[in-house]
Structures are given as C-alpha cells and as structure tokens.
Design a protein around this motif. Sequence first.
Motif, PDB file in Angstrom:
ATOM      1  N   ILE A 206       0.905  -1.237  -0.001  1.00  0.00           N
ATOM      2  CA  ILE A 206       0.020  -0.163   0.074  1.00  0.00           C
ATOM      3  C   ILE A 206       0.801   1.403  -0.148  1.00  0.00           C
ATOM      4  CG2 ILE A 206      -2.033  -1.114   1.066  1.00  0.00           C
ATOM      5  CD1 ILE A 206      -1.229   0.306   3.820  1.00  0.00           C
ATOM      6  N   TRP A 207       2.165   1.082   0.322  1.00  0.00           N
ATOM      7  CA  TRP A 207       2.952   2.213   0.133  1.00  0.00           C
ATOM      8  C   TRP A 207       4.517   1.689  -0.129  1.00  0.00           C
ATOM      9  CZ3 TRP A 207       7.070   4.491   3.361  1.00  0.00           C
ATOM     10  CH2 TRP A 207       7.335   5.744   2.709  1.00  0.00           C
ATOM     11  N   GLU A 208       5.416   2.701  -0.703  1.00  0.00           N
ATOM     12  CA  GLU A 208       6.781   2.303  -0.528  1.00  0.00           C
ATOM     13  C   GLU A 208       7.549   3.462  -0.454  1.00  0.00           C
ATOM     14  OE1 GLU A 208      10.040   0.009  -3.141  1.00  0.00           O
ATOM     15  OE2 GLU A 208       7.926  -0.585  -3.569  1.00  0.00           O
ATOM     16  N   GLY A 209       8.437   3.740   0.065  1.00  0.00           N
ATOM     17  CA  GLY A 209       9.323   5.031   0.183  1.00  0.00           C
ATOM     18  C   GLY A 209      10.276   4.754   1.040  1.00  0.00           C
ATOM     19  N   LYS A 210      10.881   6.080   1.347  1.00  0.00           N
ATOM     20  CA  LYS A 210      12.045   6.185   2.380  1.00  0.00           C
ATOM     21  C   LYS A 210      11.589   6.119   3.754  1.00  0.00           C
ATOM     22  CE  LYS A 210      15.669   6.581  -0.654  1.00  0.00           C
ATOM     23  NZ  LYS A 210      16.651   5.832  -0.613  1.00  0.00           N
ATOM     24  N   PRO A 211      12.403   5.798   4.843  1.00  0.00           N
ATOM     25  CA  PRO A 211      11.888   5.641   6.158  1.00  0.00           C
ATOM     26  C   PRO A 211      11.515   7.057   6.732  1.00  0.00           C
ATOM     27  CG  PRO A 211      13.739   4.386   6.028  1.00  0.00           C
ATOM     28  CD  PRO A 211      13.748   4.896   4.579  1.00  0.00           C
ATOM     29  N   GLU A 212      12.212   8.099   6.356  1.00  0.00           N
ATOM     30  CA  GLU A 212      11.966   9.440   6.899  1.00  0.00           C
ATOM     31  C   GLU A 212      10.754   9.975   6.499  1.00  0.00           C
ATOM     32  OE1 GLU A 212      15.040  10.117   3.677  1.00  0.00           O
ATOM     33  OE2 GLU A 212      14.727   8.620   5.133  1.00  0.00           O
ATOM     34  N   GLU A 213      10.188   9.305   5.420  1.00  0.00           N
ATOM     35  CA  GLU A 213       8.933   9.911   4.973  1.00  0.00           C
ATOM     36  C   GLU A 213       7.630   9.483   5.486  1.00  0.00           C
ATOM     37  OE1 GLU A 213      10.159  10.395   0.183  1.00  0.00           O
ATOM     38  OE2 GLU A 213       9.091   8.367   0.838  1.00  0.00           O
ATOM     39  N   LEU A 214       8.032   8.425   6.489  1.00  0.00           N
ATOM     40  CA  LEU A 214       6.618   7.711   6.953  1.00  0.00           C
ATOM     41  C   LEU A 214       5.735   8.906   8.085  1.00  0.00           C
ATOM     42  CD1 LEU A 214       8.471   4.334   8.342  1.00  0.00           C
ATOM     43  CD2 LEU A 214       6.337   4.804   6.766  1.00  0.00           C
ATOM     44  N   GLU A 215       6.552   9.921   8.586  1.00  0.00           N
ATOM     45  CA  GLU A 215       5.984  10.703   9.337  1.00  0.00           C
ATOM     46  C   GLU A 215       5.978  12.293   8.889  1.00  0.00           C
ATOM     47  OE1 GLU A 215       6.329   9.420  13.850  1.00  0.00           O
ATOM     48  OE2 GLU A 215       8.172   9.345  13.026  1.00  0.00           O
ATOM     49  N   SER A 216       6.156  12.165   7.382  1.00  0.00           N
ATOM     50  CA  SER A 216       6.290  13.439   6.765  1.00  0.00           C
ATOM     51  C   SER A 216       5.325  14.460   6.829  1.00  0.00           C
ATOM     52  CB  SER A 216       7.001  13.428   5.527  1.00  0.00           C
ATOM     53  OG  SER A 216       6.330  12.875   4.642  1.00  0.00           O
ATOM     54  N   GLY A 217       4.044  13.703   6.760  1.00  0.00           N
ATOM     55  CA  GLY A 217       2.969  14.383   6.384  1.00  0.00           C
ATOM     56  C   GLY A 217       2.730  14.709   5.054  1.00  0.00           C
ATOM     57  N   VAL A 218       3.345  14.556   4.338  1.00  0.00           N
ATOM     58  CA  VAL A 218       3.448  14.763   2.856  1.00  0.00           C
ATOM     59  C   VAL A 218       3.183  13.777   2.007  1.00  0.00           C
ATOM     60  CG1 VAL A 218       4.603  15.876   1.083  1.00  0.00           C
ATOM     61  CG2 VAL A 218       4.709  16.857   3.154  1.00  0.00           C
ATOM     62  N   SER A 219       4.146  12.576   1.849  1.00  0.00           N
ATOM     63  CA  SER A 219       3.976  11.549   1.242  1.00  0.00           C
ATOM     64  C   SER A 219       3.845  10.297   2.124  1.00  0.00           C
ATOM     65  CB  SER A 219       5.204  11.308   0.186  1.00  0.00           C
ATOM     66  OG  SER A 219       6.253  11.118   1.066  1.00  0.00           O
ATOM     67  N   ALA A 220       3.571  10.654   3.231  1.00  0.00           N
ATOM     68  CA  ALA A 220       3.300   9.491   4.254  1.00  0.00           C
ATOM     69  C   ALA A 220       2.111   8.847   3.657  1.00  0.00           C
ATOM     70  CB  ALA A 220       3.136   9.919   5.714  1.00  0.00           C
ATOM     71  N   PRO A 221       2.184   7.179   4.268  1.00  0.00           N
ATOM     72  CA  PRO A 221       0.953   6.555   3.766  1.00  0.00           C
ATOM     73  C   PRO A 221      -0.030   6.713   4.946  1.00  0.00           C
ATOM     74  CG  PRO A 221       2.639   5.222   4.996  1.00  0.00           C
ATOM     75  CD  PRO A 221       3.187   6.481   4.644  1.00  0.00           C
ATOM     76  N   ASN A 222      -1.256   6.293   4.689  1.00  0.00           N
ATOM     77  CA  ASN A 222      -2.238   6.362   5.613  1.00  0.00           C
ATOM     78  C   ASN A 222      -2.386   4.875   6.689  1.00  0.00           C
ATOM     79  OD1 ASN A 222      -4.727   6.545   7.211  1.00  0.00           O
ATOM     80  ND2 ASN A 222      -6.234   6.278   5.624  1.00  0.00           N
ATOM     81  N   LEU A 223      -1.899   5.291   7.687  1.00  0.00           N
ATOM     82  CA  LEU A 223      -1.400   4.147   8.719  1.00  0.00           C
ATOM     83  C   LEU A 223      -2.495   3.937   9.907  1.00  0.00           C
ATOM     84  CD1 LEU A 223       2.396   4.218   9.027  1.00  0.00           C
ATOM     85  CD2 LEU A 223       1.025   3.091   7.429  1.00  0.00           C
ATOM     86  N   SER A 224      -3.645   4.664   9.784  1.00  0.00           N
ATOM     87  CA  SER A 224      -4.541   4.879  10.774  1.00  0.00           C
ATOM     88  C   SER A 224      -5.354   3.480  11.036  1.00  0.00           C
ATOM     89  CB  SER A 224      -5.924   5.895  10.513  1.00  0.00           C
ATOM     90  OG  SER A 224      -6.473   5.382   9.177  1.00  0.00           O
ATOM     91  N   ASN A 225      -5.440   2.624  10.231  1.00  0.00           N
ATOM     92  CA  ASN A 225      -5.812   1.210  10.600  1.00  0.00           C
ATOM     93  C   ASN A 225      -5.085   0.262  11.046  1.00  0.00           C
ATOM     94  OD1 ASN A 225      -4.793   1.036   8.127  1.00  0.00           O
ATOM     95  ND2 ASN A 225      -6.016  -0.718   7.587  1.00  0.00           N
ATOM     96  N   LEU A 226      -3.482   0.612  11.126  1.00  0.00           N
ATOM     97  CA  LEU A 226      -2.565  -0.334  11.473  1.00  0.00           C
ATOM     98  C   LEU A 226      -2.344  -0.137  12.875  1.00  0.00           C
ATOM     99  CD1 LEU A 226      -0.043  -0.166   8.626  1.00  0.00           C
ATOM    100  CD2 LEU A 226      -1.845  -1.607   8.955  1.00  0.00           C
ATOM    101  N   LYS A 227      -2.488  -1.070  13.730  1.00  0.00           N
ATOM    102  CA  LYS A 227      -2.285  -1.260  15.298  1.00  0.00           C
ATOM    103  C   LYS A 227      -1.127  -2.124  15.592  1.00  0.00           C
ATOM    104  CE  LYS A 227      -6.930   0.506  16.573  1.00  0.00           C
ATOM    105  NZ  LYS A 227      -6.245   1.797  16.972  1.00  0.00           N
ATOM    106  N   CYS A 228      -0.078  -1.723  16.571  1.00  0.00           N
ATOM    107  CA  CYS A 228       0.805  -2.752  16.891  1.00  0.00           C
ATOM    108  C   CYS A 228       0.260  -3.844  17.721  1.00  0.00           C
ATOM    109  CB  CYS A 228       2.039  -1.766  17.536  1.00  0.00           C
ATOM    110  SG  CYS A 228       3.374  -2.934  18.249  1.00  0.00           S
ATOM    111  N   GLU A 229       0.800  -4.872  17.390  1.00  0.00           N
ATOM    112  CA  GLU A 229       0.323  -6.125  18.307  1.00  0.00           C
ATOM    113  C   GLU A 229       1.213  -6.722  19.131  1.00  0.00           C
ATOM    114  OE1 GLU A 229      -1.741  -8.838  15.688  1.00  0.00           O
ATOM    115  OE2 GLU A 229      -3.038  -7.367  14.986  1.00  0.00           O
ATOM    116  N   CYS A 230       2.493  -5.956  19.100  1.00  0.00           N
ATOM    117  CA  CYS A 230       3.596  -6.251  20.075  1.00  0.00           C
ATOM    118  C   CYS A 230       3.684  -5.594  21.280  1.00  0.00           C
ATOM    119  CB  CYS A 230       5.096  -6.082  19.183  1.00  0.00           C
ATOM    120  SG  CYS A 230       6.528  -6.314  20.195  1.00  0.00           S
ATOM    121  N   TYR A 231       3.517  -6.487  22.402  1.00  0.00           N
ATOM    122  CA  TYR A 231       3.078  -5.946  23.647  1.00  0.00           C
ATOM    123  C   TYR A 231       4.528  -4.879  24.311  1.00  0.00           C
ATOM    124  CZ  TYR A 231       6.333  -9.089  25.811  1.00  0.00           C
ATOM    125  OH  TYR A 231       7.510  -9.934  26.195  1.00  0.00           O
ATOM    126  N   GLU A 232       5.742  -5.118  23.622  1.00  0.00           N
ATOM    127  CA  GLU A 232       6.781  -4.087  23.928  1.00  0.00           C
ATOM    128  C   GLU A 232       6.815  -2.754  23.278  1.00  0.00           C
ATOM    129  OE1 GLU A 232      10.131  -6.594  23.222  1.00  0.00           O
ATOM    130  OE2 GLU A 232      10.324  -7.364  25.412  1.00  0.00           O
TER     131      GLU A 232
END
Length: 250
Positions: free
Chosen positions: A214-240
Amino acid sequence: MLSANLQKQLRDFELKIQFTVNPGEVLILLGINGSGKSTILNLLAGLLNPDQGEITLNGNVIFSSGQKIASPPEERNIGYVFQNYALFPHMSVFDNIAYGLKMRKIPKDQITTHIQKVLEDLEIAHVKSERVTNLSGGQRQRVALARALIIQPELLLLDEPLTALDPHAREKIRLELREQLVASNHPAIMVTHSIKDAQIIGDRVIVLEKGTVIWEGKPEELESGVSAPNLSNLKCECYEYRDFGAIAID
C-alpha cells in the motif's frame, strides 16, 4: 542483488509483491500481524514456495515457477534470524554459531578462526563458552545474528529481531544492527511493527496490508505528513511497543 516476484494464495488473501534489494541495502517490511510479512521471508528462504513467480539472488535463479526451479533452503545461502532467535538451548554460544559451518563440513581450524572474528566483531567473545540460556536478550540477539552471518550469506532475513529486547537494550542494538547489516554488504530484509526500527535501521520501507503493497518509500517519509501512507488502521500487536493508534512508535 535480490530480485523477487512473488505470488501466493494464503487463507484470507492473495500475496502479490515485486521488489529488488541491492547489496548493503536494508528493506523494511512494515504492517500488522497477518499482512504477509513473515510469509515473504519464508518464501525467499525456501521454507514455502510461491504459487507463481521468480526469485533471483546475485544472478542465480533460486525459484522459478515457469522454469520449475525450486532450490532447497540449504542450497540458497540465506541467513535467517527468527523472532525467537531459534537458538539451541543445550549448546554453548560457540556451538550455536558453529552449527551452520559444521553442516557445510568446514575444517575445524577454519571454524574456530571464523567464529573468533565474528565473536569479536559482535562483542560476545567473553560469553562464547556460555549456554545461550544464560545470556541476556541482547546477547542472544547477537548470537543469532552471528550464526546467520558466519555462513557468509548472500541475503539476510530478519523477522522482528528486536521484540524480545527490553527498551533500553533495543535503543543500543538498533544502531549496532544497522552498522552490522551495512558492513556485511549483503541485501537484507527486516520485518517489524515499529516506525523507529524502520527509521534507524532501514534504507527503504514497504508497507503491507493483506498481502498488497500500500506504500513504498524512504523511512523518513513515514511521518513527513506529505507523502506518508495512511496508517490509521494499523495497530501494533507487539506488547513491547507502545500503541499510538497507528504503527508502533517507541
């Protein structure tokens, strides 16, 4: 270089993905549990076979549905670090690392020389005689990485290698792992739930949802707000990792 075109029908969806990874590059696979991340690693390693597709590693075809090629795992020269490390609890650190070399019938004196170097590189030479059950999480992680690197693999696969570590150890190991993966000059693929893992360790990120990119890019773009993917439906299932309603940020 790794080049993969994979298609596999899973229980709930069809996995379809195509990508390349260059020498010294770390590709991060990001997504919730059940999105197909670990399946991709298993397909590359030969633990599963794609329904269709092709996998080429350094110019050698190790799987091709069209050419009916499916090299067994032991012939692919791929290092695999599992989430739980899959170390042999009854063996010492030295014997765990030596296992792959012994299976390849490397002479004993060469095994000792190779292992001593990797022990020193990963700063675990002082525990080489210890059973792995006596080690800390960070030490076990290094042993698992050493066992993967000692066979001089052409590709490194890492399935959530940091989730068993406490937060303090994870901060330090992230930086070390990044240095080790780049220094190996092999293509590497790492599965994680964490944006921070991706930003510190990765060169490129693929976000998966039900087997689809659903998205491919550079790590720094994940939280850029510009080209970042919509991650609203992704929840971490790792308790740590702390859950901020999206991908984990710890």
